[in-house]
Design a protein around this motif. Structure first.
Motif, short mmCIF file in Angstrom:
data_model
loop_
_atom_site.label_atom_id
_atom_site.label_comp_id
_atom_site.label_asym_id
_atom_site.label_seq_id
_atom_site.Cartn_x
_atom_site.Cartn_y
_atom_site.Cartn_z
N PHE A 291 0.83 -1.21 0.00
CA PHE A 291 0.00 0.00 0.00
C PHE A 291 0.86 1.26 0.00
N ILE A 292 2.14 1.15 0.32
CA ILE A 292 3.12 2.20 0.07
C ILE A 292 4.16 1.58 -0.87
N PRO A 293 4.26 2.04 -2.11
CA PRO A 293 5.08 1.35 -3.11
C PRO A 293 6.56 1.29 -2.74
N GLN A 294 7.20 0.19 -3.12
CA GLN A 294 8.64 0.04 -2.91
C GLN A 294 9.40 1.13 -3.66
N SER A 295 8.95 1.45 -4.88
CA SER A 295 9.65 2.46 -5.68
C SER A 295 9.59 3.83 -5.03
N TYR A 296 8.54 4.07 -4.28
CA TYR A 296 8.40 5.33 -3.54
C TYR A 296 9.31 5.32 -2.31
N LEU A 297 9.24 4.26 -1.51
CA LEU A 297 10.03 4.17 -0.28
C LEU A 297 11.53 4.12 -0.54
N GLY A 298 11.89 3.61 -1.71
CA GLY A 298 13.32 3.48 -2.03
C GLY A 298 14.09 4.78 -1.93
N SER A 299 13.42 5.91 -2.10
CA SER A 299 14.09 7.21 -2.00
C SER A 299 14.60 7.50 -0.60
N TRP A 300 14.05 6.79 0.39
CA TRP A 300 14.47 7.02 1.79
C TRP A 300 15.49 6.00 2.28
N CYS A 301 16.02 5.18 1.39
CA CYS A 301 17.05 4.23 1.82
C CYS A 301 18.29 4.97 2.30
N ASP A 302 18.83 4.53 3.40
CA ASP A 302 20.03 5.15 3.96
C ASP A 302 21.16 5.07 2.94
N SER A 303 21.85 6.18 2.74
CA SER A 303 22.93 6.21 1.75
C SER A 303 24.24 5.67 2.31
N TYR A 304 24.25 5.35 3.62
CA TYR A 304 25.48 4.84 4.25
C TYR A 304 25.29 3.39 4.69
N ILE A 305 24.85 2.55 3.77
CA ILE A 305 24.60 1.14 4.08
C ILE A 305 25.93 0.37 4.06
N PRO A 306 26.24 -0.35 5.12
CA PRO A 306 27.50 -1.12 5.15
C PRO A 306 27.57 -2.14 4.02
N GLU A 307 28.76 -2.44 3.60
CA GLU A 307 28.96 -3.41 2.51
C GLU A 307 28.41 -4.77 2.93
N GLY A 308 27.68 -5.39 2.02
CA GLY A 308 27.11 -6.70 2.27
C GLY A 308 25.69 -6.66 2.83
#
Length: 303
Positions: A8-25
């Protein structure tokens, strides 16, 4: 089963809020806070804000009809392209672009689990009343039945509903009411003015599980029974964050297409987004601000 998991909240919409400092892996994730901000979790957008067969229509043979799910998916794709290729770059928009954006806003406002629960409760009350009236009629004397029948229908138009219709609205609001509501809301938006609010703040705009907010700063001045917010109110403001950097703003006031906002305005919009959330709000990092939780009371002489 194919397309059973429906967001009900699209993945493509939420993807903009993904943390830009995600650890490798690690898989990509957003920071999901509960309503009061007391609990926070890292969540992949594909694993939150969905239900099984939320929009699926089942025919008499229990065959799954996915027209609504496919229609919403197509709209999500169109909007994501416009957001990434035009809005993010502050490009001019065509009439078609604007219509897709407004349709997306209307869809987000009407497709959430919170809206489903609201409509179900609303039509449930009407259903209970209808059943009560039906029971009263069935238990009435023949004389009283004749008196009731002389009243006739109070609805002089063609838009009347049977008790079965009302029961279907109560049990399946997304399958029966959502698309007409989206169309009606879209038509209202086309008569209003749209701007894109912009910020360079690192946290920026937050979002939620019910992110489209209607707000009327003048509503508290009206008598209590007239304080509900509608798109016909001249001061109404509709906001929908579309990334940490941008939010859609719709109102009856002509404004430039792209507007940079200061920290005070950003905090105010985030506060309204947090207050309007159903159960969770989303941030692009593990951060929350006290102002988002601040309750601001209207002047005492107005209440």
């Amino acid at each position: 089963m194919e397309y059973k998991k429906q967001h009900f909240i699209p993945q493509s919409y939420l993807g903009s809020w993904c943390d830009s400092y995600i650890p490798e892996g690690y898989d990509k994730y957003v920071w999901m806070f509960n309503y009061n901000g007391e609990i926070v979790k890292r969540k992949n957008p594909k694993n939150i804000f969905y239900e099984s067969d939320l929009y699926t229509i089942f025919d008499n043979e229990e065959k799954r009809i996915l027209d609504i799910e496919h229609g919403l998916s197509g709209l999500e794709g169109k909007f994501a392209l416009i957001r990434d290729n035009k809005l993010a770059l502050k490009q001019d928009l065509t009439v078609e672009d604007k219509n897709y954006i407004l349709a997306f806003v209307a869809a987000i406002h009407n497709r959430t689990a919170a809206t489903r629960e609201h409509l179900s409760r609303q039509w449930g009350q009407i259903l209970d009343l209808g059943k009560l009236i039906k029971q009263e009629y069935e238990n009435a004397s023949s004389e009283k039945k004749k008196a009731i029948e002389t009243i006739g229908s109070l609805n002089k138009g063609d838009d009347s509903f049977s008790l079965d219709d009302v029961e279907k609205f109560h049990n399946e609001p997304m399958q029966t009411l959502m698309v007409p509501r989206i169309n009606a809301e879209f038509n209202c938006y086309t008569k209003m003015h749209m701007s894109i609010l912009n910020t360079d703040d690192e946290v920026g705009f937050i979002t939620s599980d019910d992110p489209c907010v209607w707000f009327d700063p003048e509503s508290f001045k009206r008598p209590p029974m007239y304080r509900s917010v509608g798109l016909g109110n001249k001061k109404v403001e509709v906001t929908l964050p579309i990334s940490p950097k941008q939010a859609i703003f719709i109102s009856h006031t002509p404004l430039p297409l792209y507007i940079s906002v200061n920290m005070q305005t950003l905090d105010s919009i985030n506060r309204k987004t947090r207050f309007s959330a159903d159960k969770y709000f989303i941030v692009n990092r593990n951060y929350k601000k006290d102002f988002w939780f601040k309750v601001i009371e209207p002047p005492s002489d107005i209440i």
